[in-house]
Design an enzyme around this catalytic site. Structure first.
Site, short mmCIF file in Angstrom:
data_model
loop_
_atom_site.label_atom_id
_atom_site.label_comp_id
_atom_site.label_asym_id
_atom_site.label_seq_id
_atom_site.Cartn_x
_atom_site.Cartn_y
_atom_site.Cartn_z
N LYS A 1 0.86 -1.18 0.00
CA LYS A 1 0.00 0.00 0.00
C LYS A 1 0.90 1.23 0.00
CE LYS A 1 -3.80 2.11 2.69
NZ LYS A 1 -4.69 1.96 3.86
N SER B 1 -9.88 -0.22 7.13
CA SER B 1 -9.31 -0.20 5.77
C SER B 1 -8.59 -1.45 5.30
CB SER B 1 -8.38 1.00 5.61
OG SER B 1 -9.14 2.16 5.44
N SER C 1 -9.58 2.08 2.81
CA SER C 1 -8.67 2.81 1.96
C SER C 1 -7.65 1.92 1.24
CB SER C 1 -7.92 3.85 2.79
OG SER C 1 -7.14 3.21 3.79
#
Ligand code: GLN
Length: 497
Positions: A79, A178, A154
């Site tokens: 990420k 997330s 997210s």
């Protein structure tokens, strides 16, 4: 075996590499080709093919020399909230467009030491603020099951990349859901460990008292292997838990006391908070979760009713505390030390203003304003302090539940993944959809999402499991037993073929 190469999960691939059925170079090349041909999914923000192939060659040498571990040569991607040396680190923000970090985040460094190959960086909501990956300054990521829908957020790029079989495992972060929510929306497995299990060093901060790293992959076993490498005490993070290294894979495989082959979960008490099954829960999600609970029962678990009476309050509590911390953390982006600086300005204050006006997106600005408001003189007691008190009560409610059960189960989100653009003009509607993930985050408890079925439009539904502090092994064991008995985690969308 190259046809099915991208379909192999972390554990399967590790075994294929160890037995030299395939080389890391071969699988890395294959996945790089897939990443390039699936760019329209918007999962990746940066790829360095040459560096990945160099890491793969090094992994192949370790495999040949017999010094490899279970993750040596397995490709992963991170990420873009983790800083990386050698690849840009943007946090999904224009503010950090092109930013190159001088060091690797601890999580990244540990996975590299385990011999994983870094394919690249994954799309995410700006500074991890969002539930749909639509707040990324670099465009949305799409749900591989239906590219007209969001992958969740997210960690949307992480979920999309794993679901589309572009990479067998990815890192994510979970501040209020997330990891769990995108895992649920995209039909992959994800675990957010207890706060403090993974180092936050080099994880670009959103809300420091909530932020926690974890893996997204195709199975509980894959997550257990990744988490074992990612986690562990780090003296560079003052909130890192001082515990010896954990082998989550061994914990997952260790049979429960009293378990039998047919009933591996015998004796496991699964608590169902009545607040997690409200009227407003979509029927398709409710149906899939109920069926999964029946499966857990068949595997030997007993279901018990429990209550988390402050579940609804977790939304206002989280949306006070997280923006408060974010407004402080994001103060560092002032055009001086990192990333973007306005091209034209009159004086220092004007430079700050223009830099921040240009660099931050709408959701980030909204949260900075909420955060500074709730921390300001006169409002601090009314909002921030009240929220802190309620946060403690929410954590206490969980401890009361754990008197009666070993793990808590429920839905991850009230609906399946929604269409792109649906929440665009209504941030509060998106905040409300976080209701089932926020409580565990506020309490700092471990939680995971396990593929549990399909709902409206054929979209995946996740089962959420929440454990007591440091009970990741219990969660992974339950999820693994469920996955040995079910096929949901093996279903693939067309984009993954
Ligand atoms: N959806 C939540 C938010 O927007 C959670 C985000 C996260 O966990 N990073 O804040």
């Amino acid at each position: 075996m190259s046809d099915a190469l991208h379909d192999l999960g972390v554990a399967e691939l590790g075994r294929a590499l160890a037995s030299r059925q395939v080389s890391s170079t071969e699988v890395t090349q294959h996945l790089l080709t897939r990443v390039a041909s699936h760019q329209a999914l918007g999962a990746f923000l940066a790829v360095d093919a040459d560096a990945a192939l160099a890491q793969a060659a090094a992994a192949d040498a370790r495999l040949a020399a017999g010094t490899a571990g279970p993750l040596t040569g397995v490709p992963v991607a991170h990420k873009d909230i983790f800083v990386t040396r050698g690849l840009p680190s943007t946090a999904g923000s224009k503010m950090l467009d092109g930013y190159m970090s001088p060091f690797d985040a601890t999580v990244v460094q540990r996975l590299a030491e385990a011999g994983t190959v870094t394919l690249g960086k994954l799309n995410c909501d700006e500074f991890a603020m969002g539930s749909a990956n639509e707040n990324s300054a670099f465009g949305p990521a799409l749900n591989p099951w239906d590219t007209g829908r969001v992958p969740g957020g997210s960690s949307g790029g992480s979920a999309a990349a794993v679901a589309a079989c572009l990479v067998p495992g990815a890192t994510g972060t979970d501040t209020g859901g997330s990891i769990r929510q995108p895992a649920s929306f995209s039909g992959v497995t994800g675990i957010k460990p207890t706060y403090g299990v993974c180092s936050r060093y080099g994880m670009i901060a959103f809300a420091s008292s909530l932020d926690q790293a974890g893996p997204l992959a195709r199975s509980a076993e894959d997550c257990a292997l990744l988490l074992s490498s990612m986690s562990g005490f780090d003296p560079r993070d003052a909130t890192s838990a001082e515990r010896p290294p954990q082998d989550y894979h061994a914990a997952m495989l260790a049979p429960r006391a009293g378990a039998t082959a047919a009933q591996p979960l015998k004796g496991l008490r699964v608590g169902l908070p009545r607040e997690f099954f409200p009227e407003a829960l979509a029927a398709d999600v409710h149906g899939a979760v109920r069926a999964a609970l029946t499966e857990l029962e068949r595997l030997g678990a007993t279901l018990v009713d429990v209550s988390l009476p402050r579940t609804e309050l977790s939304i206002p509590v989280y949306y006070i505390i997280a923006p408060a911390e974010a407004s402080s953390n994001l103060g560092r982006f002032d055009g001086v030390k990192f990333g973007h600086r306005a091209a034209k300005y009159d004086d220092l204050v004007d430079m700050y203003k223009k830099t921040r006006a240009e660099g931050f997106g709408a959701e980030v600005k909204r949260r900075i304003m909420i955060g500074t408001y709730v921390l300001s003189h006169g409002y601090y007691d009314a909002y921030y302090l009240q929220a802190q008190k309620l946060r403690r009560m929410i954590a206490d409610d969980f401890q009361a539940c754990f008197q009666a059960c070993d793990v808590i189960a429920g839905p991850v989100a009230p609906t399946v993944a929604w269409p792109l653009g649906r929440m665009g003009d209504d941030p509060v509607k998106a905040y409300l959809a976080d209701i089932f993930t926020l409580p565990a985050s506020l309490a700092g408890l471990p939680g995971m999402s396990v593929p549990a079925g399909f709902g409206e439009g054929g979209m995946p539904v996740g089962l959420q499991l929440i454990g007591n502090y440091f009970q990741e092994g219990e969660l992974l064991r339950a999820a693994h037993a469920f996955q040995l008995a079910t096929d949901f985690h093996r279903m693939r969308p067309e984009t993954a073929k």
